[in-house]
Write a protein that holds these residues in place. Sequence first.
Motif, PDB file in Angstrom:
ATOM      1  N   SER A  24       0.833  -1.205   0.000  1.00 36.91           N
ATOM      2  CA  SER A  24       0.000   0.000   0.000  1.00 36.91           C
ATOM      3  C   SER A  24       0.862   1.247   0.000  1.00 36.91           C
ATOM      4  O   SER A  24       1.890   1.323   0.691  1.00 36.91           O
ATOM      5  CB  SER A  24      -0.926   0.003   1.222  1.00 36.91           C
ATOM      6  N   HIS A  26      -0.066   3.943   1.279  1.00 35.92           N
ATOM      7  CA  HIS A  26      -0.423   4.718   2.464  1.00 35.92           C
ATOM      8  C   HIS A  26       0.469   4.401   3.660  1.00 35.92           C
ATOM      9  O   HIS A  26       0.420   5.111   4.667  1.00 35.92           O
ATOM     10  CB  HIS A  26      -1.878   4.451   2.855  1.00 35.92           C
ATOM     11  N   THR A 102     -11.141  -2.060   0.474  1.00 38.20           N
ATOM     12  CA  THR A 102     -12.161  -1.786  -0.540  1.00 38.20           C
ATOM     13  C   THR A 102     -12.177  -0.307  -0.890  1.00 38.20           C
ATOM     14  O   THR A 102     -12.417   0.067  -2.034  1.00 38.20           O
ATOM     15  CB  THR A 102     -13.547  -2.208  -0.017  1.00 38.20           C
ATOM     16  N   LEU A 103     -11.906   0.525   0.106  1.00 41.15           N
ATOM     17  CA  LEU A 103     -11.946   1.974  -0.073  1.00 41.15           C
ATOM     18  C   LEU A 103     -10.540   2.523  -0.283  1.00 41.15           C
ATOM     19  O   LEU A 103      -9.553   1.902   0.101  1.00 41.15           O
ATOM     20  CB  LEU A 103     -12.586   2.640   1.144  1.00 41.15           C
ATOM     21  N   SER A 104     -10.461   3.712  -0.846  1.00 39.91           N
ATOM     22  CA  SER A 104      -9.162   4.329  -1.091  1.00 39.91           C
ATOM     23  C   SER A 104      -8.488   4.758   0.208  1.00 39.91           C
ATOM     24  O   SER A 104      -7.273   4.922   0.256  1.00 39.91           O
ATOM     25  CB  SER A 104      -9.317   5.536  -2.018  1.00 39.91           C
ATOM     26  N   SER A 105      -9.259   4.946   1.284  1.00 43.61           N
ATOM     27  CA  SER A 105      -8.712   5.284   2.591  1.00 43.61           C
ATOM     28  C   SER A 105      -8.887   4.104   3.541  1.00 43.61           C
ATOM     29  O   SER A 105     -10.004   3.846   4.016  1.00 43.61           O
ATOM     30  CB  SER A 105      -9.415   6.517   3.172  1.00 43.61           C
ATOM     31  N   GLU A 109     -12.100   3.078   6.109  1.00 40.57           N
ATOM     32  CA  GLU A 109     -12.765   1.782   6.030  1.00 40.57           C
ATOM     33  C   GLU A 109     -12.831   1.119   7.403  1.00 40.57           C
ATOM     34  O   GLU A 109     -13.840   0.489   7.756  1.00 40.57           O
ATOM     35  CB  GLU A 109     -12.031   0.885   5.038  1.00 40.57           C
ATOM     36  N   GLU A 143     -16.690   8.659  -4.348  1.00 40.87           N
ATOM     37  CA  GLU A 143     -16.543   7.554  -3.397  1.00 40.87           C
ATOM     38  C   GLU A 143     -16.839   7.987  -1.966  1.00 40.87           C
ATOM     39  O   GLU A 143     -17.744   7.459  -1.328  1.00 40.87           O
ATOM     40  CB  GLU A 143     -15.121   6.982  -3.455  1.00 40.87           C
ATOM     41  N   HIS A 144     -16.068   8.928  -1.462  1.00 43.81           N
ATOM     42  CA  HIS A 144     -16.117   9.215  -0.035  1.00 43.81           C
ATOM     43  C   HIS A 144     -17.040  10.367   0.319  1.00 43.81           C
ATOM     44  O   HIS A 144     -17.248  11.291  -0.458  1.00 43.81           O
ATOM     45  CB  HIS A 144     -14.713   9.533   0.500  1.00 43.81           C
TER      46      HIS A 144
END
Length: 384
Positions: A24, A26, A102-105, A109, A143-144
């Motif tokens: 990742s 992140h 599943t989510l970009s953050s 999530e 998305e968010h």
Amino acid sequence: MRSSVPPDHGWIPIAYGALDIRGSDHFAEDADVLVLPTRPGEALCLVGEGATLWRRLVAAGPVAPASFTPEENAILAHLSDLSLVTVAASHPAQITALHPPTLSSPLHELVYALVARVAAHQGIACVFTKGPALRLQGLREREHSGDVDLWCDPARVDELADALVPWGWDLAPDPWRGTTIHHTATLTPRRWGCEIDIHRRFAGLVLDDDRAFALVLRDAVPLRFGAVDVLVPAPATHAVLAALHAVRPEIGAGPRAPATSASARAFLSRVEGSVARARELGAVPALRLELEPLTAPGSLEADAAGTPRDWAWRQQPDHVRAYWMAMSGVSWPMRARLILRFVWPPDDVAMASARHAGHSATTPQRARWIRLRRGIRDWVRRRR
């Protein structure tokens, strides 16, 4: 340790949320698994041998302590101290599968997973609304959202809010607290970075709170966030709720802006069954303008009766009239207490009101006077 462990028991992985974060962008290069312990605290990154052992338990747990070396059992004991593994046959927070976010953050999530686990631990039914679920269901492109929204058993909103406070949130100041006038309890984050809005109802429905929630819960569908199955509204239901949110009048700003209709109509037109669901949920009076292009002429007449909840008072031209109308449905003793709260609010409400209005009040007393002058000025301006 070996002799005291029942034959069907072994090490199992537990968490209130977990994600495979290998590779990742992140996290650091050696980050392997992102986990949220089962006791209040922050998310942790597992690396090295600890992550390898935890993954092994996810794939094969429970695994008897005798299957591990003394060094491995020492690592597992440390993970147990962190509330990430336990010796048992099963556990309500046992993790049985590990997937990438599943989510970009990933942290956003994990908030979904956390709230679902806390609600389940309290035995409180809840359904997550809006946010990334709308995109996953093909109802919008974005998305968010800036927060996490959920609708829970209306009688247990305050209980769930209190249960989430130890995990890193604070109850936002709210003059409506203790009444059912306001439909949402807001939790502000100390460290997680996103608010949580716990709804007791959705503004715009004709049905009472309990009946509306029961209908939404009845056909809710699962989505997996952070290794936890959370419930979200069925697509047709979600389209109706999103449309209601789009056209909901802003408090004290008068009738809704016409531009909101296009957004609401887009939600309703993207999924089959939204008209039927709007009828069942009692959303036709609030969404009649948006629903008419999707139905035969005159077919909504029978469903157009009733007054949408939290609609008329939100449409008032200023906050004073809006709040007065909102209070009209409560007893006079409660109304008197609410009037006092709004005219001369508690410290936390006064300071929050000043911050929201952009004032740098240094004391609650000064914040109250600023709020009172602002309210009188706005009321006079509206009457001219």
